[in-house]
Design an enzyme around this catalytic site. Structure first.
Site, PDB file in Angstrom:
ATOM      1  N   ASP A 134       0.867  -1.174   0.000  1.00  0.00           N
ATOM      2  CA  ASP A 134       0.000   0.000   0.000  1.00  0.00           C
ATOM      3  C   ASP A 134       0.901   1.220   0.000  1.00  0.00           C
ATOM      4  OD1 ASP A 134      -1.781   2.093   0.480  1.00  0.00           O
ATOM      5  OD2 ASP A 134      -3.053   0.906   1.803  1.00  0.00           O
ATOM      6  N   ARG A 136       0.087   4.416  -0.407  1.00  0.00           N
ATOM      7  CA  ARG A 136      -0.610   5.688  -0.242  1.00  0.00           C
ATOM      8  C   ARG A 136      -0.062   6.511   0.922  1.00  0.00           C
ATOM      9  NH1 ARG A 136      -6.650   3.387  -0.322  1.00  0.00           N
ATOM     10  NH2 ARG A 136      -5.571   1.810   0.933  1.00  0.00           N
TER      11      ARG A 136
END
Length: 209
Positions: A134, A136
């Site tokens: 991930d 982000r």
């Protein structure tokens, strides 16, 4: 985590929204100057926050396949539709963040889909491509909320990492409110991986199959 620099509102414009099921909402869409990552993120103001209330906020990462084409491989499209209605009722903001594929981009996401078809889960597929599970970063989201004066929020999310990052960036998350479970035959492995690998607040008992 260091506190982000300031961002300012660049423009605002009203846009009427109509979803495929006929649901309609009125959004005031904000753009910004000086976001940390330079991306064209948007904030949609929906409804109105009651006097003394706390805005309900959804950080929604762009998903072309789910949001636009209605792909059943994820729950992004239904979450977007649900979020607009719930925020319109409660008052708050939907932040539409240009972070396709948990930050890896559209082409890489489709490459990861191909690896998932061979048996890998959504996180291991990213790793097999040499990419983060991930990727982000919510610094720009914190800047947007601060520019809008929303430094204390209720967060509409199943993902504990969103709340943790926002807290480190100076946004007070008073409550984390889970979204519904948007289950299909095509996304059950994806949803189960989110629960088992990253602690998403989705009831495993609902994830049959």
């Amino acid at each position: 985590m260091p506190q982000p620099g300031s961002a300012t509102v660049r423009s605002r414009v009203r846009i009427p929204l109509t979803f495929p099921d006929g649901y309609r909402a009125e959004a005031e869409v904000f753009t910004f100057h000086d976001l940390a990552d330079g991306a064209e993120h948007l904030a949609l103001a929906l409804g109105s926050v009651p006097e003394g209330g706390t805005p309900l906020v959804r950080l929604h990462s762009e998903c072309l396949t789910g949001d636009v084409f209605g792909s059943d491989r994820c729950d992004c499209g239904p979450q977007l539709r649900e979020s607009v209605e719930r925020i319109s009722k409660a008052g708050g903001y939907l932040l539409y963040l240009r972070q396709e594929g948990r930050g890896i981009g559209l082409y890489n996401k489709l490459d990861a889909y191909a690896l998932q078809d061979s048996g890998l889960d959504t996180y291991d597929a990213n790793t097999a491509l040499g990419l983060p599970e991930d990727g982000r970063d919510y610094t720009a989201a914190a800047q947007m909320l601060t520019a809008l004066g929303a430094t204390g929020i209720d967060l509409l999310s199943n993902n504990p990492d969103k709340a943790a990052q926002l807290a480190e960036l100076g946004i007070i998350v008073r409550h984390r409110v889970p979204t519904g479970v948007h289950l299909s035959a095509s996304n059950v492995r994806y949803l189960r991986a989110k629960v088992e690998r990253t602690g998403h607040s989705i009831e495993l008992s609902r994830l049959v199959g």
